[in-house]
Design an enzyme around this catalytic site. Structure first.
Site, mmCIF file in Angstrom:
data_model
loop_
_atom_site.group_PDB
_atom_site.id
_atom_site.type_symbol
_atom_site.label_atom_id
_atom_site.label_comp_id
_atom_site.label_asym_id
_atom_site.label_seq_id
_atom_site.Cartn_x
_atom_site.Cartn_y
_atom_site.Cartn_z
ATOM 1 N N CYS A 88 0.825 -1.210 0.000
ATOM 2 C CA CYS A 88 0.000 0.000 0.000
ATOM 3 C C CYS A 88 0.861 1.262 0.000
ATOM 4 C CB CYS A 88 -0.916 0.002 1.215
ATOM 5 S SG CYS A 88 -1.917 1.489 1.388
ATOM 6 N N GLN A 212 -2.278 10.828 16.032
ATOM 7 C CA GLN A 212 -2.633 11.223 14.671
ATOM 8 C C GLN A 212 -1.941 10.321 13.666
ATOM 9 O OE1 GLN A 212 -4.896 13.361 14.029
ATOM 10 N NE2 GLN A 212 -5.037 14.788 15.750
ATOM 11 N N TYR A 241 -9.439 16.383 25.593
ATOM 12 C CA TYR A 241 -9.309 15.059 24.961
ATOM 13 C C TYR A 241 -7.828 14.849 24.701
ATOM 14 C CZ TYR A 241 -14.361 15.454 23.935
ATOM 15 O OH TYR A 241 -15.728 15.599 24.012
ATOM 16 N N GLU A 263 -8.236 12.554 29.820
ATOM 17 C CA GLU A 263 -8.404 11.552 28.766
ATOM 18 C C GLU A 263 -9.098 10.323 29.350
ATOM 19 O OE1 GLU A 263 -8.520 9.006 25.799
ATOM 20 O OE2 GLU A 263 -7.933 11.098 25.480
ATOM 21 N N CYS A 333 -11.909 16.527 13.049
ATOM 22 C CA CYS A 333 -11.749 15.695 11.863
ATOM 23 C C CYS A 333 -13.050 15.583 11.085
ATOM 24 C CB CYS A 333 -11.224 14.308 12.233
ATOM 25 S SG CYS A 333 -12.309 13.378 13.348
#
Length: 374
Positions: A88, A212, A241, A263, A333
């Site tokens: 990939c 990320q 978060y 968190e 996002c």
């Protein structure tokens, strides 16, 4: 970029494959501005940040199919048969180099891939993360403990042929449902976290910690957060978060006497605390486990939120709206839920916004917004 898996129809996950990359970014920017237009009057859009269009993904979450003699590492087709994607092109080179080695290890151990249709077999997924320094975290997701001793005994063999594997673990996922991993993690190596070095900050990523997916773009996102934090000069920062501490550790200006992160994942909190020990003035940092969405009063000069795709929701948006916090940094996002959340906080006005192309070849984006109290 060109992808033979896409061209052959084997994989269509990257929906924008073949679209010139500059056009991808321009189209994403236009779409984000349109989605957020009504809730960001007068906002200043900074230039979008785009990293490499290929070889960017630092984490592969592959389904293991086929047989133990000939395993596939990739996805399942419509008939629940394995499609091998070990070459990939959006995966980082260190991941691509590791996939054949891991496939051979699966065969040598006789690990039996899980058959979704028949509900037989043991090895469900292979999750591999690459650090910016090329080290790897390898996780085998098993249906039960049955083949755990096999992996444990063969671990020296794996480390000999894959010396960059710093952390190796087994995740136990006994249920037949569409989630990637279970709650129990068995770490097999002495090292339990993978150092993710971004600029001069090193984050410690545990097996179940969130990070990320694009290290280059994540660094740019955190730099932007640091610039905004320095500009508003908060005396206190709250990262609601916080994950493994990325935003909190980067957006820690000299003006802030306290930086607090919350968190839900206790493993991530432990990792964030380890990262804070290496930061300047570590006594300023506090990380704790809790549900930011429901349990926490958002009281700090600067509040940072980086929620999942569903956004922060009505409850937290209301608490931010009525809080004494002067500034909010919202990293999203999902521009659709971002727009919904911003509409719920009219007294927090967007000042600047920036798009970060975290996922080239796909329609997904990350948008960060700095809001000031009116």
């Amino acid at each position: 970029m060109q992808c033979h898996y896409f061209d052959s129809g084997a994989c269509r996950s990257c929906r924008l494959m073949g679209v010139p990359y500059r056009r991808q970014v321009a189209d994403k920017q236009a779409a984000a501005e349109q989605t957020l237009h009504e809730v960001t009057p007068g906002v200043q859009w900074l230039a979008p940040f785009a990293g490499p269009e290929s070889g960017y993904r630092n984490k592969a979450k592959w389904v293991v199919g086929g047989s133990s003699d000939s395993p596939t590492i990739g996805i399942l087709d419509e008939f629940r048969e394995g499609i091998d994607l070990r070459e990939c092109g959006i995966c980082e080179p260190s991941l691509v180099a590791a996939f054949p080695v891991l496939a051979a290890f699966i065969s040598s151990c006789g690990l039996v891939p899980y058959d979704v249709r028949r509900r037989t077999g043991e090895l469900k997924y292979l999750i591999v993360t690459a650090s910016p320094d090329g080290e790897l975290m390898v996780r085998f997701v098993l249906r039960s403990r049955h083949q755990l001793p096999v992996i444990r005994r063969a671990l020296p063999e794996l480390l000999a042929v894959l010396p960059r594997a710093a952390v190796v673990s087994v995740n136990l996922h006994p249920e037949h449902k569409a989630v990637l991993e279970g709650e129990e993690e068995v770490v097999l190596t002495d090292r339990r976290t993978l150092p993710m070095r971004l600029d001069d900050v090193t984050l410690h990523l545990g097996p179940q910690g969130f990070f990320q997916t694009n290290s280059t773009v994540a660094t740019a996102l955190y730099r932007q957060a640091a610039d905004w934090a320095a500009a508003v000069r908060p005396s206190s920062v709250l990262d609601m978060y916080c994950g493994v501490g990325g935003f909190a550790l980067f957006a820690a200006p000299a003006s802030a006497r306290s930086i607090r992160g919350v968190e839900l994942s206790e493993d991530a909190v432990v990792a964030a605390r380890a990262s804070a020990l290496q930061a300047a003035a570590p006594e300023r940092f506090t990380f704790e486990a809790g549900d930011a969405a429901t349990d926490l009063a958002p009281e700090a000069d600067l509040v940072i939120v980086n929620p999942p795709r569903r956004g922060i929701g009505v409850g937290l948006a209301h608490r931010l709206e009525t809080s004494p916090s002067e500034h909010v940094l919202y990293s999203s996002c999902n521009p659709v839920t971002l727009a919904q959340d911003l509409a719920r906080m009219p007294s927090l006005r967007p000042r600047q916004a920036r798009l970060f192309d975290m996922f080239p070849q796909t329609t997904h984006v990350e948008v960060a917004v700095l809001l000031d109290r009116v």
